[in-house]
Enzyme design. Structure first.
Site, PDB file in Angstrom:
ATOM      1  N   GLY A 133       0.791  -1.224   0.000  1.00  0.00           N
ATOM      2  CA  GLY A 133       0.000   0.000   0.000  1.00  0.00           C
ATOM      3  C   GLY A 133       0.822   1.271   0.000  1.00  0.00           C
ATOM      4  N   ARG A 134       2.033   1.206   0.569  1.00  0.00           N
ATOM      5  CA  ARG A 134       2.942   2.355   0.562  1.00  0.00           C
ATOM      6  C   ARG A 134       3.358   2.693  -0.861  1.00  0.00           C
ATOM      7  NH1 ARG A 134       6.025   3.335   5.449  1.00  0.00           N
ATOM      8  NH2 ARG A 134       5.594   1.481   6.656  1.00  0.00           N
ATOM      9  N   LEU A 173       8.542   0.291  -2.014  1.00  0.00           N
ATOM     10  CA  LEU A 173       8.726  -1.038  -1.410  1.00  0.00           C
ATOM     11  C   LEU A 173       9.697  -0.950  -0.225  1.00  0.00           C
ATOM     12  CD1 LEU A 173       9.043  -3.074  -4.754  1.00  0.00           C
ATOM     13  CD2 LEU A 173       7.013  -2.842  -3.305  1.00  0.00           C
ATOM     14  N   ALA A 228      13.293   3.901  27.122  1.00  0.00           N
ATOM     15  CA  ALA A 228      14.732   3.696  26.890  1.00  0.00           C
ATOM     16  C   ALA A 228      14.975   2.371  26.186  1.00  0.00           C
ATOM     17  CB  ALA A 228      15.485   3.747  28.215  1.00  0.00           C
ATOM     18  N   ALA A 244       8.514   6.358  22.274  1.00  0.00           N
ATOM     19  CA  ALA A 244       9.199   5.141  21.792  1.00  0.00           C
ATOM     20  C   ALA A 244       8.973   4.026  22.792  1.00  0.00           C
ATOM     21  CB  ALA A 244      10.682   5.416  21.599  1.00  0.00           C
ATOM     22  N   HIS A 300      45.441  -9.729  13.461  1.00  0.00           N
ATOM     23  CA  HIS A 300      45.824  -8.640  14.365  1.00  0.00           C
ATOM     24  C   HIS A 300      46.206  -7.423  13.517  1.00  0.00           C
ATOM     25  CE1 HIS A 300      47.586  -6.583  17.775  1.00  0.00           C
ATOM     26  NE2 HIS A 300      48.642  -6.314  17.023  1.00  0.00           N
TER      27      HIS A 300
HETATM   28  P1  FAD Z   1       7.192  -3.971   7.782  1.00  0.00           P
HETATM   29  O1  FAD Z   1       8.564  -3.598   7.484  1.00  0.00           O
HETATM   30  O2  FAD Z   1       6.407  -3.146   8.719  1.00  0.00           O
HETATM   31  O3  FAD Z   1       6.441  -4.022   6.373  1.00  0.00           O
HETATM   32  C1  FAD Z   1       5.089  -4.294   6.244  1.00  0.00           C
HETATM   33  C2  FAD Z   1       4.578  -3.632   4.988  1.00  0.00           C
HETATM   34  O4  FAD Z   1       3.254  -4.120   4.739  1.00  0.00           O
HETATM   35  C3  FAD Z   1       4.455  -2.123   5.086  1.00  0.00           C
HETATM   36  O5  FAD Z   1       5.158  -1.499   4.042  1.00  0.00           O
HETATM   37  C4  FAD Z   1       2.951  -1.853   4.973  1.00  0.00           C
HETATM   38  O6  FAD Z   1       2.658  -0.671   4.231  1.00  0.00           O
HETATM   39  C5  FAD Z   1       2.474  -3.075   4.214  1.00  0.00           C
HETATM   40  N1  FAD Z   1       1.075  -3.417   4.466  1.00  0.00           N
HETATM   41  C6  FAD Z   1       0.494  -3.611   5.673  1.00  0.00           C
HETATM   42  N2  FAD Z   1      -0.801  -3.943   5.510  1.00  0.00           N
HETATM   43  C7  FAD Z   1      -1.035  -3.956   4.167  1.00  0.00           C
HETATM   44  C8  FAD Z   1      -2.180  -4.204   3.383  1.00  0.00           C
HETATM   45  N3  FAD Z   1      -3.349  -4.529   3.930  1.00  0.00           N
HETATM   46  N4  FAD Z   1      -2.065  -4.105   2.040  1.00  0.00           N
HETATM   47  C9  FAD Z   1      -0.887  -3.770   1.469  1.00  0.00           C
HETATM   48  N5  FAD Z   1       0.235  -3.519   2.176  1.00  0.00           N
HETATM   49  C10 FAD Z   1       0.157  -3.615   3.504  1.00  0.00           C
HETATM   50  N6  FAD Z   1      15.023  -3.797  12.852  1.00  0.00           N
HETATM   51  C11 FAD Z   1      16.279  -4.275  12.724  1.00  0.00           C
HETATM   52  O7  FAD Z   1      16.459  -5.490  12.593  1.00  0.00           O
HETATM   53  N7  FAD Z   1      17.364  -3.431  12.706  1.00  0.00           N
HETATM   54  C12 FAD Z   1      17.227  -2.100  12.847  1.00  0.00           C
HETATM   55  O8  FAD Z   1      18.218  -1.372  12.831  1.00  0.00           O
HETATM   56  C13 FAD Z   1      15.930  -1.568  13.003  1.00  0.00           C
HETATM   57  N8  FAD Z   1      15.745  -0.248  13.138  1.00  0.00           N
HETATM   58  C14 FAD Z   1      14.487   0.248  13.251  1.00  0.00           C
HETATM   59  C15 FAD Z   1      14.332   1.614  13.420  1.00  0.00           C
HETATM   60  C16 FAD Z   1      13.068   2.154  13.539  1.00  0.00           C
HETATM   61  C17 FAD Z   1      12.913   3.631  13.708  1.00  0.00           C
HETATM   62  C18 FAD Z   1      11.923   1.301  13.473  1.00  0.00           C
HETATM   63  C19 FAD Z   1      10.542   1.859  13.564  1.00  0.00           C
HETATM   64  C20 FAD Z   1      12.066  -0.067  13.319  1.00  0.00           C
HETATM   65  C21 FAD Z   1      13.353  -0.609  13.221  1.00  0.00           C
HETATM   66  N9  FAD Z   1      13.563  -1.975  13.098  1.00  0.00           N
HETATM   67  C22 FAD Z   1      14.828  -2.477  12.986  1.00  0.00           C
HETATM   68  C23 FAD Z   1      12.443  -2.927  13.058  1.00  0.00           C
HETATM   69  C24 FAD Z   1      12.133  -3.336  11.595  1.00  0.00           C
HETATM   70  O9  FAD Z   1      11.836  -2.187  10.853  1.00  0.00           O
HETATM   71  C25 FAD Z   1      10.976  -4.315  11.553  1.00  0.00           C
HETATM   72  O10 FAD Z   1      11.237  -5.403  12.402  1.00  0.00           O
HETATM   73  C26 FAD Z   1      10.762  -4.824  10.148  1.00  0.00           C
HETATM   74  O11 FAD Z   1      10.497  -3.775   9.262  1.00  0.00           O
HETATM   75  C27 FAD Z   1       9.600  -5.824  10.109  1.00  0.00           C
HETATM   76  O12 FAD Z   1       9.428  -6.277   8.812  1.00  0.00           O
HETATM   77  P2  FAD Z   1       8.000  -6.748   8.291  1.00  0.00           P
HETATM   78  O13 FAD Z   1       8.209  -7.199   6.884  1.00  0.00           O
HETATM   79  O14 FAD Z   1       7.389  -7.697   9.233  1.00  0.00           O
HETATM   80  O15 FAD Z   1       7.055  -5.467   8.326  1.00  0.00           O
HETATM   81  P1  NAI Z   2      11.192  -1.230  22.988  1.00  0.00           P
HETATM   82  O1  NAI Z   2      10.238  -2.307  23.347  1.00  0.00           O
HETATM   83  O2  NAI Z   2      12.569  -1.567  22.563  1.00  0.00           O
HETATM   84  O3  NAI Z   2      11.329  -0.214  24.227  1.00  0.00           O
HETATM   85  C1  NAI Z   2      10.229   0.445  24.787  1.00  0.00           C
HETATM   86  C2  NAI Z   2      10.631   1.009  26.137  1.00  0.00           C
HETATM   87  O4  NAI Z   2       9.608   1.891  26.597  1.00  0.00           O
HETATM   88  C3  NAI Z   2      10.815  -0.048  27.216  1.00  0.00           C
HETATM   89  O5  NAI Z   2      12.045   0.139  27.847  1.00  0.00           O
HETATM   90  C4  NAI Z   2       9.630   0.166  28.136  1.00  0.00           C
HETATM   91  O6  NAI Z   2       9.899  -0.194  29.466  1.00  0.00           O
HETATM   92  C5  NAI Z   2       9.419   1.669  27.989  1.00  0.00           C
HETATM   93  N1  NAI Z   2       8.064   2.151  28.359  1.00  0.00           N
HETATM   94  C6  NAI Z   2       6.882   1.579  28.050  1.00  0.00           C
HETATM   95  N2  NAI Z   2       5.871   2.321  28.552  1.00  0.00           N
HETATM   96  C7  NAI Z   2       6.421   3.392  29.177  1.00  0.00           C
HETATM   97  C8  NAI Z   2       5.891   4.529  29.893  1.00  0.00           C
HETATM   98  N3  NAI Z   2       4.591   4.729  30.057  1.00  0.00           N
HETATM   99  N4  NAI Z   2       6.752   5.447  30.389  1.00  0.00           N
HETATM  100  C9  NAI Z   2       8.091   5.277  30.234  1.00  0.00           C
HETATM  101  N5  NAI Z   2       8.634   4.218  29.569  1.00  0.00           N
HETATM  102  C10 NAI Z   2       7.817   3.300  29.045  1.00  0.00           C
HETATM  103  O7  NAI Z   2      10.420  -0.395  21.865  1.00  0.00           O
HETATM  104  P2  NAI Z   2      10.912   0.663  20.806  1.00  0.00           P
HETATM  105  O8  NAI Z   2      12.197   1.291  21.205  1.00  0.00           O
HETATM  106  O9  NAI Z   2       9.742   1.522  20.553  1.00  0.00           O
HETATM  107  O10 NAI Z   2      11.200  -0.224  19.531  1.00  0.00           O
HETATM  108  C11 NAI Z   2      10.139  -0.992  18.915  1.00  0.00           C
HETATM  109  C12 NAI Z   2      10.692  -2.158  18.174  1.00  0.00           C
HETATM  110  O11 NAI Z   2      11.449  -1.749  17.058  1.00  0.00           O
HETATM  111  C13 NAI Z   2      11.583  -2.994  19.062  1.00  0.00           C
HETATM  112  O12 NAI Z   2      10.928  -4.208  19.305  1.00  0.00           O
HETATM  113  C14 NAI Z   2      12.824  -3.215  18.281  1.00  0.00           C
HETATM  114  O13 NAI Z   2      13.061  -4.573  18.115  1.00  0.00           O
HETATM  115  C15 NAI Z   2      12.590  -2.565  16.921  1.00  0.00           C
HETATM  116  N6  NAI Z   2      13.757  -1.741  16.618  1.00  0.00           N
HETATM  117  C16 NAI Z   2      14.954  -2.360  16.422  1.00  0.00           C
HETATM  118  C17 NAI Z   2      16.095  -1.638  16.202  1.00  0.00           C
HETATM  119  C18 NAI Z   2      17.375  -2.352  16.042  1.00  0.00           C
HETATM  120  O14 NAI Z   2      17.373  -3.553  15.840  1.00  0.00           O
HETATM  121  N7  NAI Z   2      18.520  -1.664  16.099  1.00  0.00           N
HETATM  122  C19 NAI Z   2      16.073  -0.174  16.155  1.00  0.00           C
HETATM  123  C20 NAI Z   2      14.779   0.371  16.413  1.00  0.00           C
HETATM  124  C21 NAI Z   2      13.684  -0.397  16.602  1.00  0.00           C
END
Ligand code: FAD
Ligand code: NAI
Length: 462
Positions: A34-35, A38, A177, A266, A441
């Protein structure tokens, strides 16, 4: 009605990888997204744009803090935020266009629009109906909301808004955090914002090794990030372009407020399953609103599978990708498999944090006899040369067999170093196997070998 072997719904790392693997296995495949582009949350508003901003601001940090010590003197760079945003957008575009290229190369049809599943074997997009022998649901996740907090994506933002702020805020309050809070908090702290992280628990990054949690918090504090721990956010009020965050300290129920220009919420993400028609289909869900699947990613409705952030397990791009490949193999009649015990997690702060497998807490809870081998980056010549001696590698092994059960790293390139341990774990290796492997190393990976040596007769440079 167009007919496919497989229709994948969602083109994030789960969905697009599933589609590519299905096509590689000879299945006629379409993917609905939908976005406008891709790549899902990961490429558009997640992993990739956040890492671009982390990279750019890390360079600034190096220029401001470490260049002079290396004899690199002169004007430190100033921030052109518009250009930094343009750089980030360009990185995103290169990657999303890359997936478009891969779809064309693998002859996958991209059906543009939002899909519903009116019946098993059918997918509807707009007025068009498509037939599919198998449907893979990969709809991903969206930010979870917090009671008392209204998101406007201007002053009170999710990670999506935090990636595209019109300018870096002077005062940023981050609620949570976790991974997003610490990564985006780091970005803005490096850009000069006063960053305060308000966290409900008493430790940052829940579930991580406690020693890593303490070390990371100490280092981030030194980098200027403030922490208010054990504090439950009650509400956020906005007025005249500013915000007031109210929180209650868990230890004594006392209430306090903190001002901000921008508030980043977050506090986790939730499956994005609205609009798919799952309820009418009778698809079983978990208590946490995830799509319930069996060990082969099959839902309770025959022919419908689900993967990625929308099902149980860590919300990580590589976990979604692995499931994407595995479910394609299952649908093609092969033995798709994901080893959930060896999924690394990485936080891309500076230093990086990486972990895989068991923690000391999970091992203690399970009553398993284990040994920890630890090595500080202070003993690693390469790390010291880049001012990155703060941190360590910790490897956990079975006390009797020396088999590696988990590892926790905080230090330079931790997100890359962890994979040596992942491979070792996949092969059922012992710490001695790593310790007897010659490591070049001077590299950071010598610290991994030294931690492995510490599981036996002792590290050399400790
Ligand atoms: P998504 O990436 O969410 O993709 C799902 C897609 O499905 C979307 O594009 C959506 O538009 C589409 N969709 C949904 N419903 C429909 C529908 N009905 N019809 C058509 N299209 C639809 N993970 C890491 O491993 N490393 C990271 O460094 C990392 N950093 C992150 C940083 C941020 C700020 C955030 C928010 C997340 C981060 N994540 C990271 C988490 C990671 O983005 C997700 O775990 C991952 O994108 C999940 O993949 P997915 O394919 O399940 O879903
Ligand atoms: P998170 O689950 O990592 O952290 C959420 C934090 O918010 C927790 O520490 C929780 O205790 C705290 N919290 C919850 N309710 C609160 C409240 N009312 N007041 C204060 N603190 C509160 O979730 P986050 O950071 O939003 O990330 C979501 C997902 O995205 C994660 O599951 C992560 O796996 C994925 N992600 C992965 C990245 C990576 O792999 N580098 C980078 C960014 C996201």
């Amino acid at each position: 009605m167009a007919q496919y072997d497989v229709i994948v719904i969602g083109a994030g790392p789960g969905g697009y990888v599933a589609a590519i693997r299905c096509a590689q296995l000879g299945l006629k495949t379409a993917c609905v997204e939908g976005r406008a582009t891709l790549g899902g949350a990961c490429l558009n508003v997640g992993c990739i744009p956040s890492k671009a901003l982390l990279h750019a601001t890390h360079q600034l940090h190096e220029a401001e803090h470490n260049f002079a010590a290396m004899g690199l003197k002169g004007k430190t760079p100033s921030v052109d935020w518009k250009q930094m945003q343009a750089y980030k957008d360009d990185v995103v575009e290169q990657n999303t266009k890359g997936i478009e290229f891969l779809f064309k190369k693998n002859k996958i049809d991209w059906i543009k629009g939002w899909a519903t599943v009116p019946a098993p074997g059918q997918v509807k997009v707009g007025d068009d109906l498509y037939d599919a022998k198998a449907i893979i649901l990969a709809p991903g996740s969206t930010p979870a909301s917090l009671p008392g907090v209204e998101i406007d994506e201007k002053i009170v933002v999710t990670s999506t808004g935090a990636l595209t702020l019109p300018k870096p805020p002077k005062k940023l309050v981050v609620i949570g955090a976790g991974v997003i809070g610490l990564e985006m908090g780091s970005v803005y702290a490096r850009l000069g914002a006063e960053v305060t992280v308000v966290e409900f628990l008493d430790q940052i990054t829940p579930g991580m090794d406690p020693e890593v949690q303490r070390t990371l918090q100490r280092i981030l504090k030194k980098q200027g990030i403030n922490f208010i721990m054990g504090a439950a956010v009650q509400s956020v009020a906005t007025k005249a372009g500013k915000a007031k965050v109210s929180y209650k300290l868990r230890k004594d129920d006392s209430e306090a407020e903190i001002d901000a220009d921008t508030v980043l919420v977050a506090t986790g993400r939730k499956p994005y399953v609205e609009g798919l028609g799952l309820e009418a289909l009778g698809i079983a869900m978990t208590e946490r609103g995830q799509i319930a699947t069996d060990a082969h990613w099959a839902t309770n409705v025959p022919g419908i599978y689900a993967i990625g952030d929308a099902i149980t397990g860590p919300m990580l791009a590589h976990k979604a990708e692995d499931e994407g490949m595995a479910v394609a193999e299952v649908i093609a009649g092969k033995a798709g498999h994901v080893n959930y015990g060896v999924i690394p997690g990485v936080i891309y702060t500076h230093p990086e944090v990486a972990s895989v497998g068991e923690t000391e807490e999970t091992l203690k809870k399970a009553g398993r006899a284990y040994k920890a081998g630890k090595f500080s980056f202070m003993g690693n010549a390469r790390a010291k040369a880049i001012f990155a001696g703060d941190g360590f590698v910790k490897i956990l092994v079975d006390k009797n067999t020396d088999r590696i059960l988990g590892a926790h790293i905080i230090g330079p390139a931790a997100g890359d170093l962890i994979h040596e341990i992942c491979v070792a774990m996949e092969f059922g290796a012992s710490a001695q196997d790593l310790a007897l492997t010659c490591h070049a190393h001077p590299t950071y990976s010598e610290a991994v070998r030294e931690a492995a040596l510490a599981c036996g007769d002792g590290a050399i440079h400790a």
